[in-house]
Design a protein around this motif. Structure first.
Motif, PDB file in Angstrom:
ATOM      1  N   ARG A   1      -5.398 -45.282  23.093  1.00 32.30           N
ATOM      2  CA  ARG A   1      -5.988 -44.473  24.156  1.00 32.30           C
ATOM      3  C   ARG A   1      -5.211 -44.607  25.465  1.00 32.30           C
ATOM      4  O   ARG A   1      -5.011 -43.622  26.173  1.00 32.30           O
ATOM      5  CB  ARG A   1      -7.448 -44.887  24.372  1.00 32.30           C
ATOM      6  N   LYS A   2      -4.824 -45.826  25.784  1.00 29.41           N
ATOM      7  CA  LYS A   2      -4.122 -46.060  27.044  1.00 29.41           C
ATOM      8  C   LYS A   2      -2.783 -45.333  27.069  1.00 29.41           C
ATOM      9  O   LYS A   2      -2.327 -44.861  28.119  1.00 29.41           O
ATOM     10  CB  LYS A   2      -3.896 -47.575  27.228  1.00 29.41           C
ATOM     11  N   THR A   3      -2.150 -45.221  25.911  1.00 32.47           N
ATOM     12  CA  THR A   3      -0.844 -44.548  25.815  1.00 32.47           C
ATOM     13  C   THR A   3      -0.975 -43.077  25.434  1.00 32.47           C
ATOM     14  O   THR A   3       0.030 -42.366  25.353  1.00 32.47           O
ATOM     15  CB  THR A   3       0.035 -45.244  24.766  1.00 32.47           C
ATOM     16  N   SER A   4      -2.220 -42.623  25.175  1.00 35.25           N
ATOM     17  CA  SER A   4      -2.518 -41.249  24.749  1.00 35.25           C
ATOM     18  C   SER A   4      -1.956 -40.911  23.371  1.00 35.25           C
ATOM     19  O   SER A   4      -1.942 -39.744  22.971  1.00 35.25           O
ATOM     20  CB  SER A   4      -1.996 -40.231  25.778  1.00 35.25           C
ATOM     21  N   LEU A   5      -1.499 -41.928  22.629  1.00 39.64           N
ATOM     22  CA  LEU A   5      -0.978 -41.685  21.283  1.00 39.64           C
ATOM     23  C   LEU A   5      -2.075 -41.227  20.324  1.00 39.64           C
ATOM     24  O   LEU A   5      -1.783 -40.579  19.312  1.00 39.64           O
ATOM     25  CB  LEU A   5      -0.312 -42.958  20.738  1.00 39.64           C
ATOM     26  N   ASP A   6      -3.335 -41.553  20.652  1.00 36.53           N
ATOM     27  CA  ASP A   6      -4.431 -41.142  19.774  1.00 36.53           C
ATOM     28  C   ASP A   6      -4.584 -39.627  19.704  1.00 36.53           C
ATOM     29  O   ASP A   6      -5.177 -39.091  18.776  1.00 36.53           O
ATOM     30  CB  ASP A   6      -5.748 -41.777  20.237  1.00 36.53           C
ATOM     31  N   GLU A   7      -4.004 -38.906  20.697  1.00 36.13           N
ATOM     32  CA  GLU A   7      -4.133 -37.449  20.757  1.00 36.13           C
ATOM     33  C   GLU A   7      -3.113 -36.713  19.876  1.00 36.13           C
ATOM     34  O   GLU A   7      -3.254 -35.506  19.639  1.00 36.13           O
ATOM     35  CB  GLU A   7      -3.953 -36.971  22.211  1.00 36.13           C
ATOM     36  N   LEU A   8      -2.085 -37.400  19.395  1.00 37.51           N
ATOM     37  CA  LEU A   8      -1.004 -36.742  18.652  1.00 37.51           C
ATOM     38  C   LEU A   8      -1.473 -35.889  17.466  1.00 37.51           C
ATOM     39  O   LEU A   8      -0.936 -34.793  17.242  1.00 37.51           O
ATOM     40  CB  LEU A   8       0.014 -37.783  18.157  1.00 37.51           C
ATOM     41  N   PRO A   9      -2.467 -36.329  16.676  1.00 37.47           N
ATOM     42  CA  PRO A   9      -2.893 -35.509  15.534  1.00 37.47           C
ATOM     43  C   PRO A   9      -3.435 -34.129  15.915  1.00 37.47           C
ATOM     44  O   PRO A   9      -3.587 -33.262  15.047  1.00 37.47           O
ATOM     45  CB  PRO A   9      -3.980 -36.367  14.871  1.00 37.47           C
ATOM     46  N   GLN A  10      -3.716 -33.909  17.202  1.00 35.38           N
ATOM     47  CA  GLN A  10      -4.193 -32.589  17.613  1.00 35.38           C
ATOM     48  C   GLN A  10      -3.108 -31.521  17.485  1.00 35.38           C
ATOM     49  O   GLN A  10      -3.403 -30.321  17.534  1.00 35.38           O
ATOM     50  CB  GLN A  10      -4.740 -32.653  19.039  1.00 35.38           C
ATOM     51  N   LEU A  11      -1.875 -31.951  17.293  1.00 39.56           N
ATOM     52  CA  LEU A  11      -0.807 -30.989  17.003  1.00 39.56           C
ATOM     53  C   LEU A  11      -1.110 -30.268  15.682  1.00 39.56           C
ATOM     54  O   LEU A  11      -0.714 -29.115  15.492  1.00 39.56           O
ATOM     55  CB  LEU A  11       0.547 -31.704  16.926  1.00 39.56           C
ATOM     56  N   ILE A  12      -1.818 -30.950  14.793  1.00 43.76           N
ATOM     57  CA  ILE A  12      -2.252 -30.319  13.532  1.00 43.76           C
ATOM     58  C   ILE A  12      -3.264 -29.225  13.831  1.00 43.76           C
ATOM     59  O   ILE A  12      -3.228 -28.142  13.244  1.00 43.76           O
ATOM     60  CB  ILE A  12      -2.846 -31.375  12.580  1.00 43.76           C
ATOM     61  N   ASN A  13      -4.184 -29.496  14.766  1.00 44.97           N
ATOM     62  CA  ASN A  13      -5.156 -28.491  15.189  1.00 44.97           C
ATOM     63  C   ASN A  13      -4.477 -27.270  15.793  1.00 44.97           C
ATOM     64  O   ASN A  13      -4.924 -26.138  15.611  1.00 44.97           O
ATOM     65  CB  ASN A  13      -6.136 -29.070  16.219  1.00 44.97           C
ATOM     66  N   VAL A  14      -3.373 -27.507  16.502  1.00 49.47           N
ATOM     67  CA  VAL A  14      -2.621 -26.403  17.111  1.00 49.47           C
ATOM     68  C   VAL A  14      -2.020 -25.531  16.017  1.00 49.47           C
ATOM     69  O   VAL A  14      -2.100 -24.298  16.070  1.00 49.47           O
ATOM     70  CB  VAL A  14      -1.519 -26.936  18.054  1.00 49.47           C
ATOM     71  N   LEU A  15      -1.417 -26.146  15.009  1.00 52.67           N
ATOM     72  CA  LEU A  15      -0.840 -25.385  13.902  1.00 52.67           C
ATOM     73  C   LEU A  15      -1.906 -24.582  13.163  1.00 52.67           C
ATOM     74  O   LEU A  15      -1.650 -23.451  12.738  1.00 52.67           O
ATOM     75  CB  LEU A  15      -0.143 -26.330  12.919  1.00 52.67           C
ATOM     76  N   ARG A  16      -3.083 -25.148  13.028  1.00 52.58           N
ATOM     77  CA  ARG A  16      -4.180 -24.462  12.326  1.00 52.58           C
ATOM     78  C   ARG A  16      -4.760 -23.323  13.147  1.00 52.58           C
ATOM     79  O   ARG A  16      -5.490 -22.489  12.612  1.00 52.58           O
ATOM     80  CB  ARG A  16      -5.288 -25.459  11.999  1.00 52.58           C
ATOM     81  N   GLY A  17      -4.463 -23.295  14.430  1.00 53.23           N
ATOM     82  CA  GLY A  17      -4.988 -22.238  15.282  1.00 53.23           C
ATOM     83  C   GLY A  17      -6.305 -22.570  15.953  1.00 53.23           C
ATOM     84  O   GLY A  17      -6.881 -21.731  16.651  1.00 53.23           O
ATOM     85  N   ASP A  18      -6.808 -23.804  15.761  1.00 50.31           N
ATOM     86  CA  ASP A  18      -8.053 -24.218  16.406  1.00 50.31           C
ATOM     87  C   ASP A  18      -7.850 -24.446  17.902  1.00 50.31           C
ATOM     88  O   ASP A  18      -8.771 -24.254  18.694  1.00 50.31           O
ATOM     89  CB  ASP A  18      -8.573 -25.536  15.803  1.00 50.31           C
ATOM     90  N   MET A  19      -6.629 -24.894  18.238  1.00 52.10           N
ATOM     91  CA  MET A  19      -6.325 -25.249  19.615  1.00 52.10           C
ATOM     92  C   MET A  19      -4.978 -24.681  20.028  1.00 52.10           C
ATOM     93  O   MET A  19      -4.180 -24.261  19.185  1.00 52.10           O
ATOM     94  CB  MET A  19      -6.307 -26.781  19.782  1.00 52.10           C
ATOM     95  N   SER A  20      -4.732 -24.702  21.331  1.00 55.24           N
ATOM     96  CA  SER A  20      -3.436 -24.334  21.888  1.00 55.24           C
ATOM     97  C   SER A  20      -2.842 -25.595  22.512  1.00 55.24           C
ATOM     98  O   SER A  20      -3.540 -26.599  22.676  1.00 55.24           O
ATOM     99  CB  SER A  20      -3.625 -23.249  22.962  1.00 55.24           C
ATOM    100  N   LEU A  21      -1.566 -25.567  22.844  1.00 57.16           N
ATOM    101  CA  LEU A  21      -0.982 -26.711  23.541  1.00 57.16           C
ATOM    102  C   LEU A  21      -1.626 -26.878  24.913  1.00 57.16           C
ATOM    103  O   LEU A  21      -1.844 -27.994  25.386  1.00 57.16           O
ATOM    104  CB  LEU A  21       0.535 -26.544  23.687  1.00 57.16           C
ATOM    105  N   VAL A  22      -1.951 -25.748  25.562  1.00 61.17           N
ATOM    106  CA  VAL A  22      -2.547 -25.770  26.895  1.00 61.17           C
ATOM    107  C   VAL A  22      -3.815 -24.927  26.915  1.00 61.17           C
ATOM    108  O   VAL A  22      -3.838 -23.810  26.400  1.00 61.17           O
ATOM    109  CB  VAL A  22      -1.566 -25.223  27.959  1.00 61.17           C
ATOM    110  N   GLY A  23      -4.870 -25.470  27.503  1.00 59.51           N
ATOM    111  CA  GLY A  23      -6.133 -24.736  27.610  1.00 59.51           C
ATOM    112  C   GLY A  23      -7.232 -25.669  28.065  1.00 59.51           C
ATOM    113  O   GLY A  23      -7.003 -26.869  28.258  1.00 59.51           O
ATOM    114  N   PRO A  24      -8.441 -25.180  28.235  1.00 63.86           N
ATOM    115  CA  PRO A  24      -9.565 -26.052  28.579  1.00 63.86           C
ATOM    116  C   PRO A  24      -9.777 -27.072  27.467  1.00 63.86           C
ATOM    117  O   PRO A  24      -9.551 -26.771  26.299  1.00 63.86           O
ATOM    118  CB  PRO A  24     -10.752 -25.083  28.669  1.00 63.86           C
TER     119      PRO A  24
END
Length: 234
Positions: free
Chosen positions: A135-158
């Motif tokens: 969490r301190k290094t924000s490395l826990d967020e990396l798997p959200q790149l999978i969400n971006v590929l799936r179309g659930d999320m964008s790189l930038v947004g709310p």
């Protein structure tokens, strides 16, 4: 005992907001912007996953032993664009029965709700030692790149929220749900976890009102700087 009636009312509220958004035809973004942004999301997510593949392997190895042993990823249900519910992925930073443990302590759970859905790391019994580092290094967020590929999320947004947080956006809920959530956003570069509601909602609405390539690039650049400096992450 869970208030199922309250949960149903909340879900109905989301569905009504989505229906109203569709009927109102709210679409501030241009088609060109959306198409190019999606292309950038796909290219950026693929590049990010390839570059961080060694980190994925190393972190996965850490989950084979000790207190961290167990699932590598954690998927939490969040509210996405047009009210669609999806699982947002992270490297697991908590024990496996984290939600049950938190809710079993009524005083701590109340504090969690009153403190903008978070606790200080040192008082949060759910977080593992490796989890604090991730969490301190924000490395826990990396798997959200999978969400971006799936179309659930964008790189930038709310930032995607849990259903309970939707009440914080009530006055402009339709507009909030009309925009695809992001891995990073204006809230992140303006303080992230150091900024709670209602200021957080105001920052998210600023992005919604001013979104465009110039602001997206500014957010991405500033996010990298903040991650390196470890600001607002815990």
């Amino acid at each position: 005992m869970r208030d199922t009636g309250s949960k149903k009312n909340s879900s109905s509220h989301v569905q009504l907001a989505v229906l109203n958004a569709s009927q109102a035809g709210i679409q501030k973004q241009s088609i060109l912007y959306l198409v190019i942004k999606r292309a950038i999301d796909i290219i950026g997510a693929l590049a990010g996953l390839m570059l961080t593949a060694p980190i994925f392997i190393l972190i996965s190895f850490m989950y084979l032993f000790g207190e961290n042993k167990g699932p590598v990823f954690f998927g939490q249900v969040r509210v996405g664009q047009n009210g669609k519910m999806f699982k947002m992925y992270k490297f697991r930073s908590m024990i496996e029965n984290a939600e049950q443990l938190l809710k079993s302590d009524k005083a701590l759970y109340k504090k969690y709700l009153e403190n903008n859905y978070k606790l200080e790391p040192e008082e949060d019994p759910r977080i593992t030692n490796i989890g604090r580092f991730l969490r301190k290094t924000s490395l826990d967020e990396l798997p959200q790149l999978i969400n971006v590929l799936r179309g659930d999320m964008s790189l930038v947004g709310p930032r995607p929220v849990i259903e309970e947080e939707l009440k914080e956006y009530n006055h402009r809920l339709i507009e909030f749900l009309n925009v695809k959530p992001g891995v990073t956003g204006y809230w992140q570069i303006c303080g992230r976890s150091d900024v709670g509601y209602p200021e957080r909602a105001d920052l998210e609405f600023y992005y919604i009102d001013h979104q465009g390539f110039k602001l997206d690039i500014k957010i991405l650049v500033n996010t990298i700087v903040l991650v390196v400096n470890r600001k607002g992450a815990y």
